[in-house]
Design a protein around this motif. Structure first.
Motif, PDB file in Angstrom:
ATOM      1  N   TYR A  72      13.476  -7.168   3.332  1.00  0.00           N
ATOM      2  CA  TYR A  72      14.550  -7.628   2.444  1.00  0.00           C
ATOM      3  C   TYR A  72      14.308  -7.137   1.019  1.00  0.00           C
ATOM      4  O   TYR A  72      15.240  -6.678   0.337  1.00  0.00           O
ATOM      5  CB  TYR A  72      14.617  -9.149   2.487  1.00  0.00           C
ATOM      6  CG  TYR A  72      15.821  -9.749   1.800  1.00  0.00           C
ATOM      7  CD1 TYR A  72      17.004  -9.948   2.498  1.00  0.00           C
ATOM      8  CD2 TYR A  72      15.769 -10.126   0.461  1.00  0.00           C
ATOM      9  CE1 TYR A  72      18.117 -10.511   1.875  1.00  0.00           C
ATOM     10  CE2 TYR A  72      16.867 -10.690  -0.174  1.00  0.00           C
ATOM     11  CZ  TYR A  72      18.035 -10.883   0.546  1.00  0.00           C
ATOM     12  OH  TYR A  72      19.124 -11.433  -0.082  1.00  0.00           O
ATOM     13  N   THR A  73      13.072  -7.228   0.555  1.00  0.00           N
ATOM     14  CA  THR A  73      12.748  -6.769  -0.800  1.00  0.00           C
ATOM     15  C   THR A  73      13.008  -5.282  -0.937  1.00  0.00           C
ATOM     16  O   THR A  73      13.591  -4.817  -1.929  1.00  0.00           O
ATOM     17  CB  THR A  73      11.275  -7.073  -1.131  1.00  0.00           C
ATOM     18  OG1 THR A  73      11.019  -8.467  -0.963  1.00  0.00           O
ATOM     19  CG2 THR A  73      10.948  -6.688  -2.568  1.00  0.00           C
ATOM     20  N   ASN A  74      12.583  -4.515   0.054  1.00  0.00           N
ATOM     21  CA  ASN A  74      12.796  -3.070   0.016  1.00  0.00           C
ATOM     22  C   ASN A  74      14.279  -2.728  -0.005  1.00  0.00           C
ATOM     23  O   ASN A  74      14.725  -1.853  -0.767  1.00  0.00           O
ATOM     24  CB  ASN A  74      12.125  -2.416   1.226  1.00  0.00           C
ATOM     25  CG  ASN A  74      12.343  -0.917   1.263  1.00  0.00           C
ATOM     26  OD1 ASN A  74      11.761  -0.178   0.485  1.00  0.00           O
ATOM     27  ND2 ASN A  74      13.205  -0.460   2.170  1.00  0.00           N
ATOM     28  N   ALA A 134       0.808  -1.220   0.000  1.00  0.00           N
ATOM     29  CA  ALA A 134       0.000   0.000   0.000  1.00  0.00           C
ATOM     30  C   ALA A 134       0.840   1.269   0.000  1.00  0.00           C
ATOM     31  O   ALA A 134       0.409   2.307  -0.489  1.00  0.00           O
ATOM     32  CB  ALA A 134      -0.923   0.012   1.218  1.00  0.00           C
ATOM     33  N   ARG A 135       2.047   1.187   0.578  1.00  0.00           N
ATOM     34  CA  ARG A 135       2.882   2.386   0.709  1.00  0.00           C
ATOM     35  C   ARG A 135       4.337   1.966   0.884  1.00  0.00           C
ATOM     36  O   ARG A 135       4.612   0.797   1.177  1.00  0.00           O
ATOM     37  CB  ARG A 135       2.425   3.228   1.902  1.00  0.00           C
ATOM     38  CG  ARG A 135       2.399   2.488   3.224  1.00  0.00           C
ATOM     39  CD  ARG A 135       1.801   3.341   4.329  1.00  0.00           C
ATOM     40  NE  ARG A 135       0.503   3.858   3.966  1.00  0.00           N
ATOM     41  CZ  ARG A 135      -0.636   3.176   4.104  1.00  0.00           C
ATOM     42  NH1 ARG A 135      -0.613   1.931   4.597  1.00  0.00           N
ATOM     43  NH2 ARG A 135      -1.782   3.694   3.763  1.00  0.00           N
ATOM     44  N   PRO A 136       5.266   2.882   0.706  1.00  0.00           N
ATOM     45  CA  PRO A 136       6.682   2.532   0.870  1.00  0.00           C
ATOM     46  C   PRO A 136       6.982   1.995   2.264  1.00  0.00           C
ATOM     47  O   PRO A 136       6.330   2.357   3.248  1.00  0.00           O
ATOM     48  CB  PRO A 136       7.406   3.865   0.622  1.00  0.00           C
ATOM     49  CG  PRO A 136       6.464   4.675  -0.194  1.00  0.00           C
ATOM     50  CD  PRO A 136       5.083   4.287   0.277  1.00  0.00           C
ATOM     51  N   PHE A 137       7.968   1.122   2.326  1.00  0.00           N
ATOM     52  CA  PHE A 137       8.400   0.557   3.605  1.00  0.00           C
ATOM     53  C   PHE A 137       9.038   1.638   4.467  1.00  0.00           C
ATOM     54  O   PHE A 137       9.800   2.473   3.977  1.00  0.00           O
ATOM     55  CB  PHE A 137       9.399  -0.573   3.363  1.00  0.00           C
ATOM     56  CG  PHE A 137      10.025  -1.093   4.628  1.00  0.00           C
ATOM     57  CD1 PHE A 137       9.353  -2.010   5.423  1.00  0.00           C
ATOM     58  CD2 PHE A 137      11.280  -0.663   5.032  1.00  0.00           C
ATOM     59  CE1 PHE A 137       9.922  -2.499   6.583  1.00  0.00           C
ATOM     60  CE2 PHE A 137      11.862  -1.143   6.194  1.00  0.00           C
ATOM     61  CZ  PHE A 137      11.177  -2.058   6.971  1.00  0.00           C
ATOM     62  N   ALA A 138       8.732   1.618   5.748  1.00  0.00           N
ATOM     63  CA  ALA A 138       9.375   2.504   6.713  1.00  0.00           C
ATOM     64  C   ALA A 138       9.703   1.677   7.949  1.00  0.00           C
ATOM     65  O   ALA A 138       8.855   0.932   8.457  1.00  0.00           O
ATOM     66  CB  ALA A 138       8.469   3.672   7.079  1.00  0.00           C
ATOM     67  N   GLU A 139      10.929   1.776   8.407  1.00  0.00           N
ATOM     68  CA  GLU A 139      11.342   1.013   9.586  1.00  0.00           C
ATOM     69  C   GLU A 139      10.450   1.382  10.765  1.00  0.00           C
ATOM     70  O   GLU A 139      10.184   2.551  11.019  1.00  0.00           O
ATOM     71  CB  GLU A 139      12.807   1.315   9.920  1.00  0.00           C
ATOM     72  CG  GLU A 139      13.462   0.241  10.761  1.00  0.00           C
ATOM     73  CD  GLU A 139      13.529  -1.116  10.064  1.00  0.00           C
ATOM     74  OE1 GLU A 139      12.969  -2.083  10.639  1.00  0.00           O
ATOM     75  OE2 GLU A 139      14.105  -1.211   8.974  1.00  0.00           O
TER      76      GLU A 139
END
Length: 208
Positions: free
Chosen positions: A161-163, A67-72
Motif C-alpha cells: 500500500y505504501t509503495n 532494503a530495496r524497491p518493492f516488486a510484486e
C-alpha cells in the motif's frame, strides 16, 4: 545512525488501540509521515520533547527498514533487511484540535524527536516476529506489549500500500502501528524497549 530517507507511520493498526481512543477501525492502512528531523536514536540519553503543548502520548511500535524497491511477488524478507523498536510520540491535545478542524496531523506528529527509534538489528524473518512480543517499559513497569501478529494490516499489505500511494525504496522506514496502552508522558519518565526479554534501547524523556 544510518541515512534514513522517508519515515512512514501506520495509524490505528491494532484494534484495541483504535478502541481506546474511540476511533473507527480503518478499512485500509492509514498512513502519515514524519520529517527526518523527527528521528532520534534511543541510546540511553535524555531526549528533549515538548512539555507545553498539552498531553504528549507515547506509542510504541515495531519499525521496519526497507532494503530495496518493492516488486510484486517478492517475499517480505527480500524487501525488509532490518528492524528496530520505536515510539511515535503524539501531541494528543493538538491532534484532537486538528481532527476537529479536518486539518493534517503534522503539528501533532512531526515535531523534532517525535520518532524515537532503537538501533536497527537484522530482520529475523516474519515467523520470528510472530513468535516474539515487543514491550515498552516505563519507569520499570510494562506500559505496552504487542505482537505483529495482532495487527489489522500485515507487513506485506502495509508495504504494498505504501509503495502504491507514495513510493518505497532503500532507506525508507515504516512504523507499523501501536498496541493498546498509550498514555501521557511525564518529565523524567524512563523508557526501555524490549524484544522478548532483550533490551534494545532506552532513554529518558525531558519535557521542555
Amino acid at each position: 545512525m544510518q541515512t534514513i530517507r522517508n519515515i512512514y507511520c501506520v495509524g490505528r493498526n491494532y484494534k484495541l488501540h483504535a478502541a481506546e481512543l474511540g476511533n473507527e477501525v480503518p478499512t485500509a492502512p492509514m498512513l502519515f509521515g514524519k520529517p527526518t528531523h523527527a528521528l532520534v536514536e534511543a541510546n540511553g540519553q535524555e531526549i528533549e520533547l515538548p512539555g507545553n503543548r498539552g498531553e504528549l502520548h507515547y506509542e510504541a511500535e515495531l519499525v521496519i527498514h526497507i532494503a530495496r524497491p518493492f516488486a510484486e511477488g517478492a517475499k517480505l524478507e527480500d524487501i525488509v533487511d532490518k528492524m528496530a523498536l520505536g515510539i511515535d510520540f503524539t501531541l494528543r491535545d493538538v491532534q484532537s484540535e486538528l481532527k476537529k478542524k479536518g486539518y493534517p496531523w503534522m503539528l501533532a506528529k512531526g515535531f523534532p524527536n517525535s520518532a524515537v527509534v532503537t538501533a536497527f538489528r537484522p530482520f529475523p524473518g516474519l515467523q520470528a516476529c510472530l513468535e516474539t512480543d515487543f514491550t515498552l517499559v516505563k519507569n520499570g513497569e510494562q506500559a505496552q506489549r504487542g505482537n505483529i501478529g495482532d495487527v489489522i494490516f500485515d507487513l506485506m499489505t502495509i508495504i504494498r500500500y505504501t509503495n502504491e500511494h507514495f513510493g518505497l525504496d532503500q532507506g525508507d522506514i515504516i512504523y507499523t502501528g501501536t498496541p493498546a496502552g498509550v498514555a501521557a508522558t511525564k518529565n523524567g519518565d524512563h523508557f526501555s524497549f524490549l524484544w522478548g526479554s532483550e533490551n534494545w534501547g532506552e532513554f529518558t524523556a525531558r519535557l521542555v
